[in-house]
Design a protein around this motif. Sequence first.
Motif, mmCIF file in Angstrom:
data_model
loop_
_atom_site.group_PDB
_atom_site.id
_atom_site.type_symbol
_atom_site.label_atom_id
_atom_site.label_comp_id
_atom_site.label_asym_id
_atom_site.label_seq_id
_atom_site.Cartn_x
_atom_site.Cartn_y
_atom_site.Cartn_z
ATOM 1 N N ASN A 160 28.046 -4.010 -43.614
ATOM 2 C CA ASN A 160 28.935 -2.872 -43.357
ATOM 3 C C ASN A 160 29.352 -2.820 -41.892
ATOM 4 O OD1 ASN A 160 28.710 -2.233 -46.020
ATOM 5 N ND2 ASN A 160 27.741 -0.235 -45.741
ATOM 6 N N ARG A 161 28.416 -3.151 -41.004
ATOM 7 C CA ARG A 161 28.757 -3.165 -39.577
ATOM 8 C C ARG A 161 29.808 -4.241 -39.277
ATOM 9 N NH1 ARG A 161 26.500 -1.677 -35.096
ATOM 10 N NH2 ARG A 161 25.644 -3.538 -34.087
ATOM 11 N N PHE A 162 29.620 -5.418 -39.831
ATOM 12 C CA PHE A 162 30.564 -6.510 -39.528
ATOM 13 C C PHE A 162 31.980 -6.135 -40.001
ATOM 14 C CE2 PHE A 162 26.810 -9.706 -39.949
ATOM 15 C CZ PHE A 162 26.357 -9.345 -38.692
ATOM 16 N N ILE A 163 32.067 -5.505 -41.159
ATOM 17 C CA ILE A 163 33.390 -5.124 -41.680
ATOM 18 C C ILE A 163 34.039 -4.086 -40.758
ATOM 19 C CG2 ILE A 163 34.578 -4.006 -43.624
ATOM 20 C CD1 ILE A 163 32.512 -5.461 -45.459
ATOM 21 N N ASN A 164 33.234 -3.140 -40.300
ATOM 22 C CA ASN A 164 33.751 -2.143 -39.358
ATOM 23 C C ASN A 164 34.202 -2.795 -38.062
ATOM 24 O OD1 ASN A 164 33.443 0.965 -39.835
ATOM 25 N ND2 ASN A 164 31.901 -0.066 -41.053
ATOM 26 N N GLN A 165 33.387 -3.743 -37.599
ATOM 27 C CA GLN A 165 33.726 -4.403 -36.334
ATOM 28 C C GLN A 165 35.039 -5.175 -36.485
ATOM 29 O OE1 GLN A 165 30.027 -6.516 -35.855
ATOM 30 N NE2 GLN A 165 28.952 -4.733 -35.046
ATOM 31 N N ASN A 218 29.370 3.254 -29.746
ATOM 32 C CA ASN A 218 28.209 3.182 -30.656
ATOM 33 C C ASN A 218 28.098 1.851 -31.387
ATOM 34 O OD1 ASN A 218 27.628 5.779 -29.994
ATOM 35 N ND2 ASN A 218 28.639 6.682 -31.778
ATOM 36 N N VAL A 219 29.032 0.949 -31.132
ATOM 37 C CA VAL A 219 29.080 -0.266 -31.952
ATOM 38 C C VAL A 219 27.979 -1.260 -31.563
ATOM 39 C CG1 VAL A 219 30.495 -2.249 -32.603
ATOM 40 C CG2 VAL A 219 31.511 0.036 -32.535
ATOM 41 N N LEU A 220 27.740 -1.438 -30.271
ATOM 42 C CA LEU A 220 26.704 -2.400 -29.865
ATOM 43 C C LEU A 220 25.312 -1.811 -30.120
ATOM 44 C CD1 LEU A 220 28.208 -3.817 -26.546
ATOM 45 C CD2 LEU A 220 27.937 -5.004 -28.746
ATOM 46 N N PRO A 221 24.301 -2.673 -30.356
ATOM 47 C CA PRO A 221 22.954 -2.145 -30.580
ATOM 48 C C PRO A 221 22.415 -1.517 -29.297
ATOM 49 C CG PRO A 221 22.910 -4.539 -30.379
ATOM 50 C CD PRO A 221 24.350 -4.145 -30.413
ATOM 51 N N GLY A 268 24.037 1.725 -38.985
ATOM 52 C CA GLY A 268 24.885 0.752 -39.674
ATOM 53 C C GLY A 268 24.059 -0.467 -40.068
ATOM 54 N N THR A 269 24.278 -0.997 -41.260
ATOM 55 C CA THR A 269 23.534 -2.191 -41.686
ATOM 56 C C THR A 269 24.468 -3.409 -41.613
ATOM 57 O OG1 THR A 269 24.049 -1.598 -43.944
ATOM 58 C CG2 THR A 269 21.868 -0.990 -43.144
ATOM 59 N N ALA A 270 23.852 -4.588 -41.685
ATOM 60 C CA ALA A 270 24.542 -5.821 -41.298
ATOM 61 C C ALA A 270 25.980 -5.948 -41.826
ATOM 62 C CB ALA A 270 23.705 -7.025 -41.695
ATOM 63 N N ASP A 281 28.247 4.066 -42.436
ATOM 64 C CA ASP A 281 27.708 3.967 -41.081
ATOM 65 C C ASP A 281 28.047 2.631 -40.438
ATOM 66 O OD1 ASP A 281 26.241 6.482 -40.854
ATOM 67 O OD2 ASP A 281 25.170 5.706 -42.593
ATOM 68 N N TYR A 282 28.341 2.669 -39.167
ATOM 69 C CA TYR A 282 28.703 1.445 -38.441
ATOM 70 C C TYR A 282 27.950 1.318 -37.135
ATOM 71 C CZ TYR A 282 31.154 4.783 -35.576
ATOM 72 O OH TYR A 282 31.425 5.855 -34.761
ATOM 73 N N ASP A 283 27.275 2.391 -36.709
ATOM 74 C CA ASP A 283 26.669 2.350 -35.372
ATOM 75 C C ASP A 283 25.456 1.421 -35.349
ATOM 76 O OD1 ASP A 283 24.217 3.828 -36.023
ATOM 77 O OD2 ASP A 283 25.513 5.580 -36.212
#
Length: 382
Positions: A240-245, A374-377, A236-238, A230-232
């Motif tokens: 994992n999100r940063f890696i996706n970003q 979906n990337v931004l909170p 998405g959690t911290a 998950d990345y949204d």
Amino acid sequence: MKIIVAGGDGFCGWPTALYLSKQGHDVAILDNLVRRKIDNELHSNSVTPIATLEERVNKWKELTGKEIKTFVGDLNHHDFLTQVFTQFKPDAFVHFAEQRSAPYSMIDREHAVYTQTNNVMGNLNVLYAIKELAPDCHLIKLGTMGEYGTPNIDIEEGYIEIEHKGRKDTLPYPKQPGSFYHLSKVHDSHNIQFACKIWGIRATDLNQGIVYGLHTEETKQDPVLNNRLDYDGVYGTALNRFINQAAIEHDLTVYGSGKQTRAFLNIEDTVRCVEIAAENPAEPGEFRVFNQFTEWFSVKELADKVQKVAKEEGIDVSIDNMENPRVEAEDHYYSAVNTKLRDLGLEPHLLTDEVIKDMLQTVIDHKDRVIKDNVLPSVTWK
Ligand code: UPG
């Protein structure tokens, strides 16, 4: 051992089910598949393509000869749960089957009520099923390090010895959770502790930190066994999100100063911790608490690590200290004890640049699947 993995179609549950099956346990997955439906509600997806539950277990059988039985249904349907317990007769019940996103629980009243009803009542049904149908079954319940919040003293494993007006007692560690989701886990812990006391149930609460990573030895065996990622801004959690970003060359979304510190562990340790708990069950009547994490980092430290590894891979990303959508302390003390799982044999997989690089590569392979909107909170606490 006969082990039910409830929530066995999800990010932690699926690799856990495969790992326990590989270790020779007789595993059944119980899941209502709601996480897949929530993707539709949020117009989101997993970066990695994921097969259906049926395809997943069929592929596992084809590759290993091992059967994982599936029970598709809801913990809140007591008749269904009764059938599962009567048919399968579990020795251990691993309970991941809860709504696990803090932002999702904070969307509005409906989502808060859904989260707490689903989680607290589902867990209560499990407690009754154990009492009535499998009193010796060990409940292995996923709690969260978020139950404790960020107190200005060391976080102990579940209990703290307190001296008050000349008298001493060992009491449950104070809870200061930061969302209606995290509160649901606190309510669960209280219900489990009470059930252990009155009925003599055996239970382990695994207060897990934030899980990063994606693959385990087992999920890597075939693309059909892929884990979700998950990345949204909601699931998405911290890290994992940063890696996706980084993979899509998006600024890294550090909320506020990024000094907020949290406990973390690799998904490869999640599966092992559950095995350790299963193979060393709590005593009848015992409510045991393990803090399940291996390291802690501030959010800023994570973003710095991802930025550095991405740069080495030729990707330049900036860190964006955006306004924090949550209500949380950013400047705080953090020190937590995590010795119980280590004492029982956990050998941590730590967060190295190599681990970040591996994940980054996987995400780059699938980056066309990322839905940029979906990337931004999108959820705020206030
Ligand atoms: N954060 C950022 N930027 C982001 C995402 C998060 O700065 O893009 C911060 C956030 O403000 C918080 C911290 O990172 O301070 C952790 O947030 P997150 O990674 O979303 O984790 P939690 O909300 O704590 O929840 C996860 C799981 C939950 C589990 C818990 C364990 O979703 O199920 O109980 O981790 O601690």
